[in-house]
Scaffold this motif. Structure first.
Motif, PDB file in Angstrom:
ATOM      1  N   LEU A  18       0.662  -0.957  -0.159  1.00 17.03           N
ATOM      2  CA  LEU A  18       0.414  -0.199   0.144  1.00 17.03           C
ATOM      3  C   LEU A  18       0.944   1.388   0.430  1.00 17.03           C
ATOM      4  O   LEU A  18       0.682   2.797  -0.624  1.00 17.03           O
ATOM      5  CB  LEU A  18      -1.260  -0.017   1.150  1.00 17.03           C
ATOM      6  CG  LEU A  18      -2.336   0.912   0.828  1.00 17.03           C
ATOM      7  CD1 LEU A  18      -3.008   0.593  -0.189  1.00 17.03           C
ATOM      8  CD2 LEU A  18      -3.055   0.953   2.005  1.00 17.03           C
ATOM      9  N   GLU A  22       0.745   3.967  -3.002  1.00 12.96           N
ATOM     10  CA  GLU A  22       0.260   5.262  -2.826  1.00 12.96           C
ATOM     11  C   GLU A  22       1.746   6.609  -2.964  1.00 12.96           C
ATOM     12  O   GLU A  22       1.485   7.602  -3.711  1.00 12.96           O
ATOM     13  CB  GLU A  22       0.402   5.810  -0.888  1.00 12.96           C
ATOM     14  CG  GLU A  22      -0.713   5.657  -0.491  1.00 12.96           C
ATOM     15  CD  GLU A  22      -1.771   5.675  -0.892  1.00 12.96           C
ATOM     16  OE1 GLU A  22      -2.268   6.456  -1.262  1.00 12.96           O
ATOM     17  OE2 GLU A  22      -2.927   5.599  -0.331  1.00 12.96           O
ATOM     18  N   ILE A  25       0.956   6.587  -7.368  1.00 13.24           N
ATOM     19  CA  ILE A  25      -0.374   7.068  -7.161  1.00 13.24           C
ATOM     20  C   ILE A  25      -0.397   8.842  -6.492  1.00 13.24           C
ATOM     21  O   ILE A  25      -0.320   9.736  -7.472  1.00 13.24           O
ATOM     22  CB  ILE A  25      -0.828   7.381  -6.481  1.00 13.24           C
ATOM     23  CG1 ILE A  25      -2.181   5.509  -6.742  1.00 13.24           C
ATOM     24  CG2 ILE A  25      -2.507   7.969  -6.448  1.00 13.24           C
ATOM     25  CD1 ILE A  25      -2.661   4.729  -5.014  1.00 13.24           C
ATOM     26  N   THR A  30      -1.703   5.415 -12.161  1.00 16.02           N
ATOM     27  CA  THR A  30      -2.357   5.460 -11.258  1.00 16.02           C
ATOM     28  C   THR A  30      -2.433   3.654 -11.689  1.00 16.02           C
ATOM     29  O   THR A  30      -4.170   3.252 -12.022  1.00 16.02           O
ATOM     30  CB  THR A  30      -3.308   5.903 -12.007  1.00 16.02           C
ATOM     31  OG1 THR A  30      -3.911   6.395 -12.633  1.00 16.02           O
ATOM     32  CG2 THR A  30      -3.049   7.382 -10.705  1.00 16.02           C
ATOM     33  N   CYS A  52      -7.317   1.422  -1.642  1.00 17.51           N
ATOM     34  CA  CYS A  52      -7.119   3.038  -3.646  1.00 17.51           C
ATOM     35  C   CYS A  52      -7.587   2.946  -4.512  1.00 17.51           C
ATOM     36  O   CYS A  52      -7.457   3.597  -5.548  1.00 17.51           O
ATOM     37  CB  CYS A  52      -5.427   3.194  -4.286  1.00 17.51           C
ATOM     38  SG  CYS A  52      -3.794   1.891  -4.187  1.00 17.51           S
ATOM     39  N   ARG A  55      -8.806   5.389  -6.810  1.00 19.27           N
ATOM     40  CA  ARG A  55      -7.321   6.836  -7.176  1.00 19.27           C
ATOM     41  C   ARG A  55      -6.633   6.017  -8.067  1.00 19.27           C
ATOM     42  O   ARG A  55      -5.663   6.497  -8.939  1.00 19.27           O
ATOM     43  CB  ARG A  55      -6.402   7.244  -6.178  1.00 19.27           C
ATOM     44  CG  ARG A  55      -7.261   7.750  -5.479  1.00 19.27           C
ATOM     45  CD  ARG A  55      -6.936   8.089  -4.235  1.00 19.27           C
ATOM     46  NE  ARG A  55      -6.488   7.081  -3.521  1.00 19.27           N
ATOM     47  CZ  ARG A  55      -5.847   6.970  -2.567  1.00 19.27           C
ATOM     48  NH1 ARG A  55      -4.557   7.477  -2.582  1.00 19.27           N
ATOM     49  NH2 ARG A  55      -5.094   5.934  -1.384  1.00 19.27           N
ATOM     50  N   THR A  58      -6.069  -1.106 -10.281  1.00 26.00           N
ATOM     51  CA  THR A  58      -5.526  -2.387  -9.552  1.00 26.00           C
ATOM     52  C   THR A  58      -6.189  -3.787  -9.740  1.00 26.00           C
ATOM     53  O   THR A  58      -6.606  -3.957 -10.418  1.00 26.00           O
ATOM     54  CB  THR A  58      -5.308  -2.163  -7.460  1.00 26.00           C
ATOM     55  OG1 THR A  58      -6.700  -2.258  -7.789  1.00 26.00           O
ATOM     56  CG2 THR A  58      -4.716  -0.984  -7.584  1.00 26.00           C
TER      57      THR A  58
END
Length: 202
Positions: A18, A22, A25, A30, A52, A55, A58
């Motif tokens: 994570l 982050e 991103i 993204t 996420c 945003r 994934t």
């Protein structure tokens, strides 16, 4: 600016995924895949989906079977990337509401993938195909086909690939190697994004 780059986090662990995502991103990358041959990969896919999904797009890479697709779907992944062209895997991903990017090298594989419903084509390994190979195949593909160069495509040759007709890239070690922390990934991502922007701008 939308940058069509999929970060390939091969070898990433659930306890670090994570923070690394982050960092990606924040730098403007993204789209993120966790290859299924990573440690406890489906747990990492689940963590990304929960942490996420609003945003970033994934999911998983190295998706080789219908069972793999089911596992990624159950974990909340929205992206299935494969090294090969397996129509059954493509159809399963689409039936599960996910995007499918199968690996291809030849026109036969390209059209088999598109007929099965692939959202885009992953030209892999890019080092063997090269920009000239992609350019030749691109001439016969349906207009608007999304083409990603993976394996042999990176910041130093983005411009050549884009000129040959690549829509984007899958980037692995230029963004993440096992052991890299979020700060290291952020620095790499900044360099990759800078190279993308320069190639597109140029």
């Amino acid at each position: 600016m939308t940058r069509n780059i999929i970060a390939i986090l091969r070898g990433v662990r659930p306890d670090e995924v994570l923070a690394i995502a982050e960092a990606l991103i924040e730098e403007g990358i993204t789209k993120i895949e966790v290859p299924l041959n990573s440690p406890d990969a489906l747990e990492s896919v689940r963590i990304l989906a929960e942490g996420c999904a609003d945003r970033a797009l994934t999911g998983a890479g190295t998706v080789l079977s219908e069972a793999d697709v089911a596992g990624v779907a159950a974990a909340g992944g929205r992206l299935c990337v494969s090294p090969d062209c397996n129509p059954a895997v493509i159809r399963a991903a689409k039936a599960a509401g996910m995007l499918s990017y199968p690996g291809v090298m030849t026109p036969t594989e390209c059209f088999a993938a598109l007929r099965a419903g692939a959202d885009g084509l992953k030209f892999f390994p890019g080092a063997l195909i090269g920009p000239e190979g992609l350019k030749a195949i691109r001439a016969v593909l349906p207009k608007g086909t999304e083409t990603l160069a993976v394996g042999g495509a990176g910041p130093d040759n983005f411009a050549a690939w884009l000129e040959a007709g690549a829509s984007g890239f899958g980037i692995g070690t230029a963004l993440y190697r096992p052991g890299d922390g979020a700060d290291a990934v952020r620095a790499k991502a900044e360099a990759v994004v800078r190279a993308w922007d320069a190639a597109v701008g140029g």
